[in-house]
Design a protein around this motif. Structure first.
Motif, short mmCIF file in Angstrom:
data_model
loop_
_atom_site.label_atom_id
_atom_site.label_comp_id
_atom_site.label_asym_id
_atom_site.label_seq_id
_atom_site.Cartn_x
_atom_site.Cartn_y
_atom_site.Cartn_z
N TYR A 154 -0.41 11.13 4.15
CA TYR A 154 -0.42 11.27 2.70
C TYR A 154 -1.48 10.38 2.09
CZ TYR A 154 2.70 7.13 2.96
OH TYR A 154 3.25 5.90 3.26
N ILE A 155 -1.81 10.70 0.85
CA ILE A 155 -2.72 9.88 0.05
C ILE A 155 -2.01 9.62 -1.27
CG2 ILE A 155 -4.96 9.70 -1.09
CD1 ILE A 155 -6.08 11.59 1.02
N GLY A 156 -1.58 8.37 -1.46
CA GLY A 156 -0.79 8.06 -2.64
C GLY A 156 0.53 8.80 -2.59
N GLY A 157 0.80 9.61 -3.60
CA GLY A 157 2.06 10.34 -3.66
C GLY A 157 1.98 11.76 -3.13
N ASP A 158 0.84 12.17 -2.61
CA ASP A 158 0.66 13.55 -2.17
C ASP A 158 0.35 13.63 -0.68
OD1 ASP A 158 0.92 14.55 -4.83
OD2 ASP A 158 -1.16 13.96 -5.21
N ALA A 159 0.86 14.69 -0.04
CA ALA A 159 0.56 14.91 1.37
C ALA A 159 -0.90 15.30 1.54
CB ALA A 159 1.47 16.00 1.93
N VAL A 160 -1.51 14.85 2.63
CA VAL A 160 -2.84 15.33 2.98
C VAL A 160 -2.75 16.84 3.23
CG1 VAL A 160 -4.63 15.29 4.76
CG2 VAL A 160 -3.62 13.14 3.95
N PRO A 161 -3.64 17.64 2.64
CA PRO A 161 -3.57 19.09 2.84
C PRO A 161 -3.48 19.47 4.31
CG PRO A 161 -5.19 18.58 1.14
CD PRO A 161 -4.75 17.26 1.74
N GLY A 162 -2.48 20.28 4.62
CA GLY A 162 -2.30 20.76 5.98
C GLY A 162 -1.54 19.82 6.91
N ALA A 163 -1.27 18.58 6.47
CA ALA A 163 -0.66 17.60 7.37
C ALA A 163 0.72 18.04 7.85
CB ALA A 163 -0.56 16.24 6.67
N ALA A 164 1.55 18.53 6.95
CA ALA A 164 2.90 18.94 7.34
C ALA A 164 2.86 20.05 8.38
CB ALA A 164 3.70 19.37 6.11
N ASP A 165 1.99 21.03 8.18
CA ASP A 165 1.88 22.14 9.13
C ASP A 165 1.34 21.67 10.48
OD1 ASP A 165 2.85 23.95 7.27
OD2 ASP A 165 0.86 24.57 6.60
N HIS A 166 0.34 20.81 10.45
CA HIS A 166 -0.22 20.30 11.70
C HIS A 166 0.82 19.52 12.49
CE1 HIS A 166 -4.09 21.75 10.64
NE2 HIS A 166 -4.40 20.80 9.78
N LEU A 167 1.61 18.72 11.80
CA LEU A 167 2.62 17.92 12.50
C LEU A 167 3.77 18.77 13.01
CD1 LEU A 167 2.67 14.68 10.31
CD2 LEU A 167 1.61 15.05 12.54
N ARG A 168 4.09 19.82 12.26
CA ARG A 168 5.12 20.75 12.73
C ARG A 168 4.67 21.41 14.04
NH1 ARG A 168 5.20 23.49 8.43
NH2 ARG A 168 6.57 22.02 7.35
N ALA A 169 3.41 21.82 14.07
CA ALA A 169 2.88 22.44 15.29
C ALA A 169 2.74 21.42 16.42
CB ALA A 169 1.52 23.07 14.99
N THR A 170 2.44 20.19 16.07
CA THR A 170 2.31 19.13 17.08
C THR A 170 3.66 18.89 17.76
OG1 THR A 170 0.47 18.04 15.96
CG2 THR A 170 1.84 16.68 17.38
#
Length: 337
Positions: free
Chosen positions: A25-41
């Protein structure tokens, strides 16, 4: 120089230790795509741990924040520098030891969970531990500084000079560490990155025989990985930009570099050298009269790899950093992953 991997990193390692701000995340927002990448990881079988130098918040608060951002996280997935500091103190002084706590609630919670007794600045104690805490009073700082000068052993959660806030970068715990150290003429034991206790504590808590550190800062995440003897992935979503990457000293160079967390799911080729040029995946880079030149087309990951390799080669051979002014950075392209 960069390492090569013919298989996705999810197949090469059994634990990804992820820094948070600038990576997830950056501040209060998730880095774009981070949640999806981690789900796939996770789906690929790679365990994930979230590690942070910030000692102010307890792990359950960090995990709750991640869940709010759409990132799967449990309290046991989060390891903080406060927990690493508590483990250092436990190993040195044993359960039940009284420790002066100068910091936020995350530090107090970590001490109590480790079986230590947090006490105030004037109380009898065998050691002192400090960490970031916006409510810390100057009178307590003065008392702790004097006690450290007089010989009380000191562990600091981290030495970060800055901390990200809603109003920009602000003085971090490292400023307080420097103040006390200069006054007391004492160097503390540092638990957080780039020192190794935090990474060691993460492996101890989460498990993993082949861990990979994932971060966005060269001077904490990447150097910390090298200090701990583990490989690292630098993602270009945080504080490190092209100028910092190009000028990285050997101890701050990652094993792998990727535009974002999608790099965990990819193989990593190494650029080839052809005379003065370095080439990879449709990109070709060279240094001409001290300035970086890049041409071609391809994936953003390959662009970062070829640029890193050519800049580091120049720095090692010529002793001067490459001029990267005016060089544009490509957008992330991840079709087909």
């Amino acid at each position: 120089m960069l390492s090569a991997s013919t298989d996705p990193l999810t197949s090469c390692y059994d634990l990804a230790m992820l820094d948070l701000d600038g990576v997830v995340y950056i501040g209060g927002d998730a880095v774009p795509g981070a949640a999806d990448h981690l789900r796939a990881t996770r789906a690929a079988g790679l365990r994930v741990a979230f590690i942070t130098n910030n000692a102010a918040r307890p792990p359950e608060e960090v995990a709750a924040h991640l869940v709010d951002l759409g990132v799967e996280a449990h309290t046991g997935d989060v390891v903080t520098s406060a927990q690493a500091a508590a483990q250092v103190l436990l190993e040195r002084h044993g359960r039940g030891a009284r420790v002066v706590r100068l910091g936020g609630p995350g530090l107090e919670a970590a001490l109590s969970a480790a079986g230590l007794e947090p006490v105030g600045p004037d109380d009898e104690a065998v050691a002192v531990v400090t960490g970031y805490g916006p409510e810390v009073l100057w009178r307590d700082i003065m008392r702790v500084a004097v006690r450290v000068r007089d010989g009380l052993p000191w562990v600091a959660s981290n030495a970060d000079a800055t901390i990200p806030t809603q109003f920009g970068a602000a003085p971090g715990h490292g400023v307080l560490v420097e103040t006390i150290a200069r006054f007391a003429d004492v160097t503390p034991v540092i638990a957080g990155k780039p020192e190794r206790p935090l990474l060691d504590e993460t492996v101890r808590r989460v498990g993993g025989r082949r861990p990979l550190m994932v971060g966005d800062r060269l001077d904490t995440d990447i150097e910390g990985a090298r200090n701990a003897g583990v490989d690292s992935l630098l993602v270009m979503t945080g504080v490190t930009g092209l100028p910092e990457l190009a000028a990285a000293a050997p101890e701050q160079r990652p094993s792998y570099v990727s535009a974002d967390l999608g790099g965990l799911l990819a193989s990593h080729a190494v650029p080839t050298r052809e005379g003065a040029d370095h080439a990879l995946g449709g990109w070709r880079a060279r240094v001409a009269e001290g300035a970086l030149q890049v041409e071609g087309d391809g994936a953003a990951d390959d662009w970062w790899r070829v640029v890193a390799q050519v800049c580091w080669a120049h720095l090692d051979e010529e002793g001067t950093a490459v001029d990267v002014d005016g060089v544009g950075v490509p957008e992330v392209q991840r079709s087909g992953r």
